[in-house]
Enzyme design. Structure first.
Site, PDB file in Angstrom:
ATOM      1  N   HIS A  98       0.849  -1.194   0.000  1.00  0.00           N
ATOM      2  CA  HIS A  98       0.000   0.000   0.000  1.00  0.00           C
ATOM      3  C   HIS A  98       0.885   1.244   0.000  1.00  0.00           C
ATOM      4  CE1 HIS A  98      -3.234   2.758   0.836  1.00  0.00           C
ATOM      5  NE2 HIS A  98      -2.622   3.184   1.926  1.00  0.00           N
TER       6      HIS A  98
ATOM      7  N   LYS B 216      -0.324  11.118   1.404  1.00  0.00           N
ATOM      8  CA  LYS B 216       0.541  10.492   0.392  1.00  0.00           C
ATOM      9  C   LYS B 216       0.134  10.916  -1.014  1.00  0.00           C
ATOM     10  CE  LYS B 216      -0.292   6.278   1.700  1.00  0.00           C
ATOM     11  NZ  LYS B 216      -1.144   6.552   2.883  1.00  0.00           N
TER      12      LYS B 216
ATOM     13  N   ASP C  65      -1.915   3.472  -4.583  1.00  0.00           N
ATOM     14  CA  ASP C  65      -2.709   2.642  -3.680  1.00  0.00           C
ATOM     15  C   ASP C  65      -2.176   1.215  -3.580  1.00  0.00           C
ATOM     16  OD1 ASP C  65      -4.786   2.295  -1.813  1.00  0.00           O
ATOM     17  OD2 ASP C  65      -5.998   1.302  -3.340  1.00  0.00           O
TER      18      ASP C  65
END
Length: 320
Positions: free
Chosen positions: A141, A162, A180
Site C-alpha cells: 500500500h 501520500k 494505492d
C-alpha cells in the site's frame, strides 16, 4: 508456485516471436510454472529426454533427430522417448513439423507451436519473459513514483497526505507509476520491480478531488509503466514529543525487507509547515549522493571531530 497458461504465453509473444499453432490446441490451458528444484531459466531448453524442460524447443539438430526417429533408423518410437512431462513444444528456425510429432502432440493434448526465429534467440526471449512473469510478487500500500530516475515508494497510514504529496511531485516534473496498490516483483536476487495493475494505471485518488487521470492532466511523461524500487519513504505523524526524540545525527542506514530483498528506507515526520515535496526530493538527492560514496551526516561528524581535536591541541599548547 506462480504459473501461467500456454494460451497466455502465446498471446503475449505471438507477434514478437512469430508464433503459430500447429497442433494440440486443446492443451492451451496447460500450466507453465516454477518448480521447487528448478529455477525459472531452466523452464526452457532444447529438446531433452533426460532432463525434460516444460517448454521443449526443437532446433536444427533436434529436428534432424526426430526425422531419423520417425523413419525408424534409431529403433525407437515417439511414445518411447516422449513419455515425459512437458507443457509445450516449439519448432523453431521455420522448420517443417514432422507428422509423427504433430500426431503425438495432438493425441496427448500437448500444444505444438512453430516459429520462424532461430532457437537460441527464441529461448533467450522466453526465459526473460518467464523470469518477469513468474517472479515472486507482493502488493504494498502506497504511492510509487519516479523521482530523479529513482524508484521511490511512499508509504504511511491513511490520511497522512501520500496522494497530495504525489500530486505535488508530479506537478514538479516527476512521474507516477502506481497508486494505492503497488505490485512488486522480484526479478533478480536483489532487484524489485514495481508495476501498476492495468485497472489502476494512470489514476491517482486525491481526497476532495476524487479520481484523477494523471496522463490526461499532465501528459504522457507523467506516467511510467514500471521502475526498479530503490528507496522507501515512510511518512509518520509527528508531534512535539516525537520531534524531540528524533536522532538528527544518526548515521545508521535503515532498510526494509520485501520478498527477502533489503530496500533502503527513510522516515519523514509529517508536521504542520513542513514542505514534504522538497523533503522527498532532498532525500532522493541525498540517496544518489550516498550511492556515489558521499554521506553528508558522516562528513559533518568527521569535520566536527577534527575541529574538536584541533581545539584540544590548541588548548594543550597554550602557555600557562
Amino acid at each position: 508456485m506462480p504459473s501461467i497458461s500456454v494460451r497466455r504465453l502465446f498471446d503475449d509473444n505471438q507477434y514478437k516471436l512469430q508464433l503459430a499453432w500447429a497442433a494440440g490446441n486443446s492443451g492451451a490451458d496447460n500450466r507453465i510454472g516454477v518448480e521447487a528444484d528448478k529455477p525459472v531459466l531452466a523452464l526452457v531448453g532444447h529438446l531433452n529426454f533426460i532432463h525434460p524442460n516444460q517448454i521443449q524447443v526443437v532446433g536444427l539438430a533436434e529436428s534432424e533427430y526426430l526425422n531419423r526417429l520417425e523413419s525408424g533408423e534409431t529403433g525407437y518410437q515417439f511414445g518411447d522417448l516422449f513419455d515425459i512431462s512437458m507443457s509445450l513444444v516449439i519448432v523453431a528456425n521455420g522448420l517443417p513439423v514432422s507428422p509423427g510429432l504433430r500426431d503425438y502432440c495432438h493425441k496427448n493434448d500437448i500444444p505444438l507451436l512453430t516459429s520462424k526465429l532461430e532457437s537460441p534467440y527464441l529461448m533467450d526471449v522466453l526465459r526473460i519473459y518467464l523470469q518477469r512473469t513468474l517472479a515472486a510478487s507482493s502488493v504494498k500500500h502506497g504511492v510509487f513514483l519516479d523521482v530523479f530516475e529513482i524508484g521511490v515508494l511512499i508509504t504511511g497510514h491513511s490520511g497522512l497526505g501520500k496522494s497530495e504529496l504525489a500530486l505535488e511531485l508530479i506537478s514538479r516534473g516527476h512521474s507516477l507509476i502506481a497508486d494505492d496498490a503497488v505490485e512488486l516483483f522480484r526479478i533478480g536476487p536483489e532487484t524489485l520491480e514495481g508495476r501498476c495493475s492495468p485497472m489502476l494505471r494512470d489514476f491517482l485518488e486525491v481526497r476532495g478531488l476524487g479520481i484523477l487521470n494523471i496522463r490526461h492532466i499532465f501528459g504522457e511523461t507523467s506516467i511510467r509503466p514500471k521502475k526498479i524500487l530503490q528507496l522507501i519513504i515512510n511518512l509518520v505523524e509527528a508531534d512535539d514529543e516525537y520531534m524531540k526524540q528524533l536522532d538528527r545525527l544518526s548515521i545508521r542506514t535503515e532498510t526494509e525487507s520485501i520478498l527477502n530483498v533489503n530496500v533502503r528506507s527513510v522516515t519523514l515526520p509529517v508536521a504542520v509547515g513542513r514542505n514534504l515535496a522538497v523533503l522527498v526530493e532532498a532525500a532522493v538527492r541525498n540517496y544518489i549522493l550516498q550511492l556515489r560514496g558521499k554521506d553528508s551526516t558522516r562528513e559533518f561528524l568527521e569535520r566536527h571531530q577534527t575541529q574538536l581535536k584541533e581545539n584540544e591541541q590548541n588548548h594543550e599548547n597554550r602557555p600557562d
